[in-house]
Design a protein around this motif. Sequence first.
Motif, mmCIF file in Angstrom:
data_model
loop_
_atom_site.group_PDB
_atom_site.id
_atom_site.type_symbol
_atom_site.label_atom_id
_atom_site.label_comp_id
_atom_site.label_asym_id
_atom_site.label_seq_id
_atom_site.Cartn_x
_atom_site.Cartn_y
_atom_site.Cartn_z
ATOM 1 N N VAL A 1 38.227 44.730 28.875
ATOM 2 C CA VAL A 1 38.038 44.054 30.160
ATOM 3 C C VAL A 1 39.215 44.440 31.037
ATOM 4 O O VAL A 1 40.364 44.152 30.697
ATOM 5 C CB VAL A 1 37.962 42.515 29.996
ATOM 6 C CG1 VAL A 1 37.946 41.832 31.352
ATOM 7 C CG2 VAL A 1 36.744 42.116 29.171
ATOM 8 N N ILE A 2 38.933 45.102 32.155
ATOM 9 C CA ILE A 2 39.996 45.502 33.076
ATOM 10 C C ILE A 2 40.083 44.477 34.206
ATOM 11 O O ILE A 2 39.070 43.907 34.606
ATOM 12 C CB ILE A 2 39.749 46.937 33.637
ATOM 13 C CG1 ILE A 2 40.966 47.472 34.390
ATOM 14 C CG2 ILE A 2 38.502 46.987 34.489
ATOM 15 C CD1 ILE A 2 42.139 47.802 33.538
ATOM 16 N N SER A 3 41.268 44.248 34.706
ATOM 17 C CA SER A 3 41.439 43.329 35.834
ATOM 18 C C SER A 3 40.830 43.936 37.091
ATOM 19 O O SER A 3 40.619 45.147 37.171
ATOM 20 C CB SER A 3 42.925 43.032 36.053
ATOM 21 O OG SER A 3 43.612 44.216 36.389
ATOM 22 N N ARG A 4 40.565 43.099 38.080
ATOM 23 C CA ARG A 4 39.969 43.584 39.334
ATOM 24 C C ARG A 4 40.845 44.633 40.011
ATOM 25 O O ARG A 4 40.354 45.604 40.568
ATOM 26 C CB ARG A 4 39.735 42.422 40.291
ATOM 27 C CG ARG A 4 38.630 41.506 39.840
ATOM 28 C CD ARG A 4 38.444 40.368 40.810
ATOM 29 N NE ARG A 4 37.619 39.344 40.182
ATOM 30 C CZ ARG A 4 37.559 38.102 40.588
ATOM 31 N NH1 ARG A 4 38.270 37.714 41.622
ATOM 32 N NH2 ARG A 4 36.793 37.243 39.964
ATOM 33 N N LYS A 5 42.166 44.425 39.953
ATOM 34 C CA LYS A 5 43.095 45.375 40.570
ATOM 35 C C LYS A 5 43.240 46.654 39.746
ATOM 36 O O LYS A 5 43.730 47.659 40.246
ATOM 37 C CB LYS A 5 44.470 44.733 40.742
ATOM 38 C CG LYS A 5 44.486 43.584 41.731
ATOM 39 C CD LYS A 5 45.881 42.981 41.789
ATOM 40 C CE LYS A 5 45.923 41.759 42.683
ATOM 41 N NZ LYS A 5 47.259 41.133 42.672
ATOM 42 N N GLY A 6 42.857 46.596 38.478
ATOM 43 C CA GLY A 6 42.905 47.780 37.629
ATOM 44 C C GLY A 6 44.224 48.018 36.921
ATOM 45 O O GLY A 6 44.453 49.109 36.401
ATOM 46 N N SER B 1 42.663 36.905 35.322
ATOM 47 C CA SER B 1 42.777 36.236 36.617
ATOM 48 C C SER B 1 42.998 37.270 37.726
ATOM 49 O O SER B 1 43.526 38.359 37.474
ATOM 50 C CB SER B 1 43.923 35.226 36.609
ATOM 51 O OG SER B 1 45.165 35.876 36.429
ATOM 52 N N PRO B 2 42.613 36.942 38.972
ATOM 53 C CA PRO B 2 42.809 37.869 40.092
ATOM 54 C C PRO B 2 44.269 38.289 40.290
ATOM 55 O O PRO B 2 44.538 39.409 40.701
ATOM 56 C CB PRO B 2 42.289 37.094 41.302
ATOM 57 C CG PRO B 2 41.292 36.151 40.723
ATOM 58 C CD PRO B 2 41.852 35.763 39.370
ATOM 59 N N ASP B 3 45.231 37.401 39.949
ATOM 60 C CA ASP B 3 46.647 37.757 40.090
ATOM 61 C C ASP B 3 47.191 38.485 38.852
ATOM 62 O O ASP B 3 48.354 38.824 38.790
ATOM 63 C CB ASP B 3 47.492 36.532 40.417
ATOM 64 C CG ASP B 3 47.554 35.520 39.281
ATOM 65 O OD1 ASP B 3 46.968 35.766 38.195
ATOM 66 O OD2 ASP B 3 48.189 34.466 39.478
ATOM 67 N N GLU B 4 46.329 38.684 37.847
ATOM 68 C CA GLU B 4 46.637 39.425 36.620
ATOM 69 C C GLU B 4 47.673 38.743 35.733
ATOM 70 O O GLU B 4 48.287 39.391 34.884
ATOM 71 C CB GLU B 4 47.078 40.860 36.940
ATOM 72 C CG GLU B 4 46.046 41.656 37.686
ATOM 73 C CD GLU B 4 46.456 43.084 37.970
ATOM 74 O OE1 GLU B 4 47.657 43.344 38.234
ATOM 75 O OE2 GLU B 4 45.564 43.952 37.938
ATOM 76 N N ASN B 5 47.862 37.428 35.863
ATOM 77 C CA ASN B 5 48.849 36.718 35.053
ATOM 78 C C ASN B 5 48.262 35.865 33.943
ATOM 79 O O ASN B 5 48.997 35.410 33.062
ATOM 80 C CB ASN B 5 49.721 35.826 35.953
ATOM 81 C CG ASN B 5 50.614 36.653 36.842
ATOM 82 O OD1 ASN B 5 51.223 37.616 36.395
ATOM 83 N ND2 ASN B 5 50.662 36.311 38.110
ATOM 84 N N TYR B 6 46.948 35.634 33.964
ATOM 85 C CA TYR B 6 46.327 34.730 33.001
ATOM 86 C C TYR B 6 45.017 35.313 32.488
ATOM 87 O O TYR B 6 44.400 36.149 33.139
ATOM 88 C CB TYR B 6 46.041 33.371 33.646
ATOM 89 C CG TYR B 6 47.266 32.730 34.226
ATOM 90 C CD1 TYR B 6 48.123 31.976 33.445
ATOM 91 C CD2 TYR B 6 47.578 32.895 35.575
ATOM 92 C CE1 TYR B 6 49.265 31.397 33.974
ATOM 93 C CE2 TYR B 6 48.708 32.317 36.123
ATOM 94 C CZ TYR B 6 49.546 31.570 35.320
ATOM 95 O OH TYR B 6 50.670 31.006 35.853
#
Length: 158
Positions: free
Chosen positions: A62-67, A108-113
């Motif tokens: 699973v990759i974050s939205r920002k990549g 999470s969108p901020d990539e912290n959680y």
Amino acid sequence: GKLILFNNKLNEQRIIADNVNNSYYSYSPYSDKFYFSNDNKIYEFNLKTGNIEYIVEGYDPVISRKGNILAYVNWDTVLSKNYLNIRDINTNEIWKTKIVYPHAFVISPDENYILMTKEYDGFKFIFFSKETIIYDYKNKKEMTIIDHGSYDFVLDWI
């Protein structure tokens, strides 16, 4: 057995990989990179160049939205269990967790959680009991949101 990329605008399809035995994949719209697993290996497919690169041992990427952040499941051969791992794609830093058998997870969108459904760690009368948690992977802290027996939910950040 094939992973196919279909372009709706051009009505064209392209085979990315043959003989794929795991259908789990993830895409980041901001990085133009597509991640998939096959034979317990995770690969990155660059949509612009068409290159495929091996990233790490594991599956269910699973990759974050920002990549920038990749979460995935990895088999620990010593303990004989599946664990959730998180990797920074840019620095290759890896956060190994003690979270066993995650069922679903999103970054999470901020990539912290990580929001996830996992096996319940405590004693329960109901077998296969699950809980939904928010996991701060950098500080290794869990916050339980709900204990929900054996039901599965669709997870996402709003």
